[in-house]
Design a protein around this motif. Structure first.
Motif, PDB file in Angstrom:
ATOM      1  N   ASP A 141       9.455 -20.383  20.348  1.00 21.93           N
ATOM      2  CA  ASP A 141       9.573 -21.319  19.233  1.00 21.93           C
ATOM      3  C   ASP A 141      10.255 -22.632  19.590  1.00 21.93           C
ATOM      4  O   ASP A 141      10.310 -23.545  18.765  1.00 21.93           O
ATOM      5  CB  ASP A 141      10.330 -20.655  18.078  1.00 21.93           C
ATOM      6  N   PHE A 185       3.584 -13.232  19.167  1.00 26.58           N
ATOM      7  CA  PHE A 185       4.098 -13.247  17.801  1.00 26.58           C
ATOM      8  C   PHE A 185       4.881 -11.963  17.569  1.00 26.58           C
ATOM      9  O   PHE A 185       4.309 -10.879  17.511  1.00 26.58           O
ATOM     10  CB  PHE A 185       2.957 -13.333  16.783  1.00 26.58           C
ATOM     11  N   THR A 186       6.199 -12.087  17.461  1.00 27.53           N
ATOM     12  CA  THR A 186       7.013 -10.904  17.173  1.00 27.53           C
ATOM     13  C   THR A 186       7.179 -10.726  15.669  1.00 27.53           C
ATOM     14  O   THR A 186       7.413  -9.622  15.202  1.00 27.53           O
ATOM     15  CB  THR A 186       8.403 -11.002  17.842  1.00 27.53           C
ATOM     16  N   ASP A 187       7.038 -11.811  14.917  1.00 28.30           N
ATOM     17  CA  ASP A 187       7.103 -11.764  13.463  1.00 28.30           C
ATOM     18  C   ASP A 187       6.162 -12.839  12.947  1.00 28.30           C
ATOM     19  O   ASP A 187       6.407 -14.028  13.142  1.00 28.30           O
ATOM     20  CB  ASP A 187       8.546 -12.020  13.001  1.00 28.30           C
ATOM     21  N   ASN A 188       5.099 -12.423  12.288  1.00 27.34           N
ATOM     22  CA  ASN A 188       4.082 -13.380  11.877  1.00 27.34           C
ATOM     23  C   ASN A 188       3.548 -13.020  10.488  1.00 27.34           C
ATOM     24  O   ASN A 188       2.379 -12.697  10.329  1.00 27.34           O
ATOM     25  CB  ASN A 188       2.948 -13.404  12.917  1.00 27.34           C
ATOM     26  N   PRO A 189       4.408 -13.084   9.460  1.00 24.10           N
ATOM     27  CA  PRO A 189       3.964 -12.666   8.130  1.00 24.10           C
ATOM     28  C   PRO A 189       2.868 -13.552   7.543  1.00 24.10           C
ATOM     29  O   PRO A 189       2.086 -13.098   6.718  1.00 24.10           O
ATOM     30  CB  PRO A 189       5.241 -12.744   7.285  1.00 24.10           C
ATOM     31  N   HIS A 242       0.891 -22.598  16.140  1.00 25.43           N
ATOM     32  CA  HIS A 242       2.274 -22.432  16.588  1.00 25.43           C
ATOM     33  C   HIS A 242       2.780 -23.737  17.194  1.00 25.43           C
ATOM     34  O   HIS A 242       2.133 -24.330  18.051  1.00 25.43           O
ATOM     35  CB  HIS A 242       2.344 -21.297  17.615  1.00 25.43           C
ATOM     36  N   GLY A 262       2.469  -8.665  19.305  1.00 27.70           N
ATOM     37  CA  GLY A 262       3.807  -8.094  19.307  1.00 27.70           C
ATOM     38  C   GLY A 262       4.047  -7.123  20.433  1.00 27.70           C
ATOM     39  O   GLY A 262       3.129  -6.725  21.144  1.00 27.70           O
TER      40      GLY A 262
END
Length: 131
Positions: free
Chosen positions: A10, A39-43, A51, A75
């Motif tokens: 990021d 992507f470890t967190d991609n709600p 990105h 992930g």
């Protein structure tokens, strides 16, 4: 022609530094840069093209005349996925961005860059932030 995997997180400044390091390699018109994000967190369901770090790296590389391909994973362990993706793409090198951390911080928190350096059998280029 040679190929370099550029895993970005990021930190957009670090992504630009990684892109600059690859663009400064000899024969930049013969490089294919594979910009990769885990992507470890991609709600929101964003793609790698949305990105910020990946966009900054892509734009910098394209401005320098380097061919770019974007890749993503949904992930898991980022260090392991970077090495696995490098193997799958059969790249010639990996360019990681490192952040400044204390020795205790590295021991307690681990480091994706360090994981890649120790796990990969490919050359690894390590960059800091751009100046």
């Amino acid at each position: 022609m040679y190929e370099v995997l550029i895993p970005v997180d990021d930190d957009e400044e670090r992504a630009r530094a990684q892109a600059a390091a690859v663009a400064d390699l000899p024969g930049r018109d013969e490089i294919v840069a594979h910009v990769f994000h885990v992507f470890t967190d991609n709600p929101s369901g964003a793609s790698v093209g949305q990105h910020g770090g990946a966009r900054r790296a892509r734009d910098s590389l394209e401005d320098a005349g380097v061919e770019v391909e974007l890749h993503e994973d949904g992930g898991g362990n980022p260090g392991g996925l970077i090495v696995e993706t490098a193997d799958d793409l059969d790249v010639d090198a990996i360019c990681v961005g490192a952040r400044k951390r204390s020795p205790a911080g590295k021991a307690l928190l681990g480091s994706t860059s360090q994981d890649v350096i120790l796990s990969s059998d490919r050359p690894v280029i390590v960059t800091g932030k751009s100046k």
